[in-house]
Design an enzyme around this catalytic site. Structure first.
Site, PDB file in Angstrom:
ATOM      1  N   GLY A  12       0.781  -1.114   0.021  1.00  0.00           N
ATOM      2  CA  GLY A  12       0.061  -0.074  -0.058  1.00  0.00           C
ATOM      3  C   GLY A  12       0.929   1.315   0.077  1.00  0.00           C
ATOM      4  O   GLY A  12       0.229   2.274   0.479  1.00  0.00           O
ATOM      5  N   SER A  13       1.988   1.254  -0.462  1.00  0.00           N
ATOM      6  CA  SER A  13       2.752   2.471  -0.487  1.00  0.00           C
ATOM      7  C   SER A  13       2.253   3.382  -1.390  1.00  0.00           C
ATOM      8  O   SER A  13       2.298   4.765  -1.154  1.00  0.00           O
ATOM      9  CB  SER A  13       4.319   2.138  -0.743  1.00  0.00           C
ATOM     10  OG  SER A  13       4.465   1.466  -1.965  1.00  0.00           O
ATOM     11  N   ASN A  14       1.948   2.919  -2.411  1.00  0.00           N
ATOM     12  CA  ASN A  14       1.118   4.057  -3.528  1.00  0.00           C
ATOM     13  C   ASN A  14      -0.083   4.526  -2.937  1.00  0.00           C
ATOM     14  O   ASN A  14      -0.213   5.888  -3.343  1.00  0.00           O
ATOM     15  CB  ASN A  14       0.917   3.401  -4.821  1.00  0.00           C
ATOM     16  CG  ASN A  14       2.323   3.063  -5.533  1.00  0.00           C
ATOM     17  OD1 ASN A  14       3.213   4.111  -5.518  1.00  0.00           O
ATOM     18  ND2 ASN A  14       2.315   1.946  -6.405  1.00  0.00           N
ATOM     19  N   LEU A  85      -4.377  -6.661  -7.807  1.00  0.00           N
ATOM     20  CA  LEU A  85      -4.003  -7.746  -8.562  1.00  0.00           C
ATOM     21  C   LEU A  85      -5.157  -8.496  -9.086  1.00  0.00           C
ATOM     22  O   LEU A  85      -4.576  -9.482 -10.124  1.00  0.00           O
ATOM     23  CB  LEU A  85      -2.925  -8.616  -7.879  1.00  0.00           C
ATOM     24  CG  LEU A  85      -1.823  -8.016  -7.316  1.00  0.00           C
ATOM     25  CD1 LEU A  85      -0.909  -8.996  -6.403  1.00  0.00           C
ATOM     26  CD2 LEU A  85      -0.951  -7.403  -8.319  1.00  0.00           C
ATOM     27  N   LEU A  87      -8.569  -8.783 -11.727  1.00  0.00           N
ATOM     28  CA  LEU A  87      -9.171  -8.294 -12.659  1.00  0.00           C
ATOM     29  C   LEU A  87     -10.648  -7.630 -12.279  1.00  0.00           C
ATOM     30  O   LEU A  87     -11.379  -8.308 -11.375  1.00  0.00           O
ATOM     31  CB  LEU A  87      -9.645  -9.250 -13.852  1.00  0.00           C
ATOM     32  CG  LEU A  87      -8.418  -9.844 -14.586  1.00  0.00           C
ATOM     33  CD1 LEU A  87      -8.856 -10.900 -15.609  1.00  0.00           C
ATOM     34  CD2 LEU A  87      -7.664  -8.615 -15.298  1.00  0.00           C
ATOM     35  N   HIS A 104      -0.888   0.985 -11.021  1.00  0.00           N
ATOM     36  CA  HIS A 104       0.316  -0.038 -11.022  1.00  0.00           C
ATOM     37  C   HIS A 104      -0.429  -1.498 -10.681  1.00  0.00           C
ATOM     38  O   HIS A 104      -1.297  -1.474  -9.934  1.00  0.00           O
ATOM     39  CB  HIS A 104       1.061   0.345  -9.708  1.00  0.00           C
ATOM     40  CG  HIS A 104       1.965  -0.731  -9.356  1.00  0.00           C
ATOM     41  ND1 HIS A 104       3.181  -0.933 -10.206  1.00  0.00           N
ATOM     42  CD2 HIS A 104       2.182  -1.784  -8.277  1.00  0.00           C
ATOM     43  CE1 HIS A 104       4.085  -2.114  -9.592  1.00  0.00           C
ATOM     44  NE2 HIS A 104       3.186  -2.548  -8.434  1.00  0.00           N
TER      45      HIS A 104
END
Length: 127
Positions: A12-14, A85, A87, A104
């Site tokens: 969760g850094s972004n 990650l 769809l 990302h």
């Protein structure tokens, strides 16, 4: 005010950087952080930032309207996929058409799918 929901599957850094950026803006708010991973670091980050986190499983995501209902109840205007990650199912794509941004992994769809995260994506691009 515009409300953002961030979907993330990992650390969760972004998601944290996006949330911190918009915490200084009065016209935009990160209102929800959603994850499919009950052990994801993004949950702790959301708690530290005072943002509601929602954890869901595959059945809830793909075979119910629970996520759409949560997004609507929180008046979400934009979805940001930040290291998410899975769809995104068609019901969410249709409901939020033109209002979903994937940051990302940004090399989708060519370098997506099972196992394509972190350095695996970079190695595939180089190969």
């Amino acid at each position: 005010m515009k409300n953002i929901a961030i979907f993330a599957s990992g650390n969760g850094s972004n998601a944290e950087q996006i949330s911190r950026h918009f915490s200084q803006k009065s016209a935009v708010k990160v209102k929800l952080i959603l994850t499919n991973n009950p052990t994801a670091g993004v949950i702790e980050r959301a708690e530290r930032l005072g943002i509601i986190s929602v954890i869901f499983d595959r059945n809830t995501f793909y075979f119910s309207d629970e996520i759409i209902n949560t997004l609507k109840e929180n008046q979400i205007d934009l979805i940001v996929l930040a290291g998410f990650l899975w769809l995104v199912p068609n019901n969410i794509l249709q409901e939020f058409k033109g209002r979903i941004v994937n940051i990302h992994p940004a090399l989708l769809p060519k370098y997506g799918g099972k196992g394509m995260y972190g350095n695996y994506v970079h190695q595939a691009v180089i190969a």
